[in-house]
Design a protein around this motif. Sequence first.
Motif, mmCIF file in Angstrom:
data_model
loop_
_atom_site.group_PDB
_atom_site.id
_atom_site.type_symbol
_atom_site.label_atom_id
_atom_site.label_comp_id
_atom_site.label_asym_id
_atom_site.label_seq_id
_atom_site.Cartn_x
_atom_site.Cartn_y
_atom_site.Cartn_z
ATOM 1 N N LYS A 181 3.019 79.761 121.121
ATOM 2 C CA LYS A 181 4.339 79.299 120.675
ATOM 3 C C LYS A 181 4.947 78.335 121.693
ATOM 4 O O LYS A 181 5.497 77.286 121.328
ATOM 5 N N ARG A 182 4.824 78.678 122.963
ATOM 6 C CA ARG A 182 5.392 77.821 124.010
ATOM 7 C C ARG A 182 4.646 76.496 124.109
ATOM 8 O O ARG A 182 5.254 75.439 124.298
ATOM 9 N N PHE A 183 3.329 76.543 123.979
ATOM 10 C CA PHE A 183 2.555 75.297 123.985
ATOM 11 C C PHE A 183 2.971 74.405 122.806
ATOM 12 O O PHE A 183 3.124 73.192 122.955
ATOM 13 N N ASP A 184 3.153 75.008 121.647
ATOM 14 C CA ASP A 184 3.565 74.238 120.464
ATOM 15 C C ASP A 184 4.938 73.609 120.684
ATOM 16 O O ASP A 184 5.173 72.448 120.319
ATOM 17 N N ASP A 185 5.854 74.367 121.287
ATOM 18 C CA ASP A 185 7.196 73.843 121.569
ATOM 19 C C ASP A 185 7.137 72.675 122.540
ATOM 20 O O ASP A 185 7.867 71.683 122.386
ATOM 21 N N ILE A 186 6.266 72.773 123.537
ATOM 22 C CA ILE A 186 6.120 71.697 124.520
ATOM 23 C C ILE A 186 5.585 70.430 123.851
ATOM 24 O O ILE A 186 6.081 69.323 124.085
ATOM 25 N N GLN A 187 4.583 70.601 122.995
ATOM 26 C CA GLN A 187 3.975 69.441 122.336
ATOM 27 C C GLN A 187 4.939 68.745 121.387
ATOM 28 O O GLN A 187 4.860 67.537 121.180
ATOM 29 N N LYS A 188 5.879 69.497 120.822
ATOM 30 C CA LYS A 188 6.850 68.917 119.881
ATOM 31 C C LYS A 188 8.013 68.235 120.586
ATOM 32 O O LYS A 188 8.769 67.491 119.955
ATOM 33 N N SER A 189 8.172 68.491 121.870
ATOM 34 C CA SER A 189 9.312 67.961 122.604
ATOM 35 C C SER A 189 8.961 66.667 123.329
ATOM 36 O O SER A 189 8.023 66.621 124.124
ATOM 37 N N ASN A 190 9.742 65.614 123.063
ATOM 38 C CA ASN A 190 9.521 64.348 123.755
ATOM 39 C C ASN A 190 9.806 64.468 125.247
ATOM 40 O O ASN A 190 9.283 63.692 126.049
ATOM 41 N N LYS A 192 9.336 67.303 127.110
ATOM 42 C CA LYS A 192 8.458 68.249 127.795
ATOM 43 C C LYS A 192 6.972 67.965 127.586
ATOM 44 O O LYS A 192 6.129 68.611 128.207
ATOM 45 N N ARG A 193 6.647 67.011 126.730
ATOM 46 C CA ARG A 193 5.245 66.792 126.356
ATOM 47 C C ARG A 193 4.357 66.499 127.566
ATOM 48 O O ARG A 193 3.170 66.805 127.580
ATOM 49 N N TRP A 194 4.943 65.907 128.610
ATOM 50 C CA TRP A 194 4.181 65.560 129.812
ATOM 51 C C TRP A 194 3.604 66.791 130.502
ATOM 52 O O TRP A 194 2.632 66.696 131.267
ATOM 53 N N LYS A 195 4.213 67.955 130.244
ATOM 54 C CA LYS A 195 3.747 69.182 130.900
ATOM 55 C C LYS A 195 2.381 69.625 130.395
ATOM 56 O O LYS A 195 1.666 70.365 131.073
ATOM 57 N N MET A 196 2.028 69.186 129.198
ATOM 58 C CA MET A 196 0.784 69.634 128.563
ATOM 59 C C MET A 196 -0.388 68.819 129.093
ATOM 60 O O MET A 196 -0.384 67.597 129.051
ATOM 61 N N THR A 197 -1.398 69.489 129.621
ATOM 62 C CA THR A 197 -2.563 68.812 130.180
ATOM 63 C C THR A 197 -3.822 69.271 129.446
ATOM 64 O O THR A 197 -3.820 70.300 128.752
ATOM 65 N N PRO A 198 -4.903 68.519 129.597
ATOM 66 C CA PRO A 198 -6.170 68.972 129.003
ATOM 67 C C PRO A 198 -6.576 70.365 129.477
ATOM 68 O O PRO A 198 -7.181 71.137 128.734
ATOM 69 N N MET A 199 -6.226 70.704 130.736
ATOM 70 C CA MET A 199 -6.544 72.053 131.247
ATOM 71 C C MET A 199 -5.780 73.129 130.489
ATOM 72 O O MET A 199 -6.282 74.231 130.280
ATOM 73 N N ASP A 200 -4.533 72.793 130.080
ATOM 74 C CA ASP A 200 -3.752 73.755 129.299
ATOM 75 C C ASP A 200 -4.438 74.029 127.969
ATOM 76 O O ASP A 200 -4.524 75.176 127.508
#
Length: 255
Positions: A181-190, A192-200
Amino acid sequence: MSISPEELELLNSKLGLRSLFASKNIDLEKTLREIKYELRLRELQAELVKLQAWAIENRKKIVILFEGRDAAGKGGAIRRITAHINPRYFRIVALNKPTEDEQGQWYFQRYVNKLPKPGKIVFFDRSWYNRAVVEPAHGFCTEEEYKIFMSQVNDFEKMIMESNTYLIKFYFSITKEEQGKRFDDIQKSNLKRWKMTPMDERARELWDVYTGYKEVMLKDTNSDHAPWVIIEANKKTEARIAAIEHILKTIPYNK
């Protein structure tokens, strides 16, 4: 819902009115939870200021580790803990991939270099325990390197504590569903999207592998001198309060 006189007073406070008007859809129960959280947080943050003053005056060294899966809320907890303490006397350490020189050193060496001087606090946003979970799960270390780490870490921490240093080890625990859920929220946010990495993304696929290494870590490195403190972190606000309360309870500052 029925509201007590005390809760009505909270809603009529500056904090309460600001919380009410900040939301398009008024939810009294949610608003009261938020107010109580903010008030408790402020109270605890004031105590953290006292704790830091005690550490400075008595030249105490404090090390606090924050471990847990990606998106477990480690960084958010650290931000609340450090919000009002003196920035000259604490440091947040989040080390990147080791350099070529560091790869040839004793594994703990680059962490030793970040340990606090007297009167200082160091917060590790992930720590030497990368080698206990993240590195072996992703294949970033050999089996031999992993085994050597696990055979040395308890003694390493004992040496830290014997050098007049307080050591607290937090593990922020979330469910697979909450992480998703938190990963999905990050990906939807302009924002916070930078927080998501390939390692995540890879970590989501390696959930069960992480779990295996995590369970061994929590069992084999839960020493008498440096026990793990498990923080149930599905609810971020409760996790932050629990972490601060434990710090204040564990370190014998002047209250």
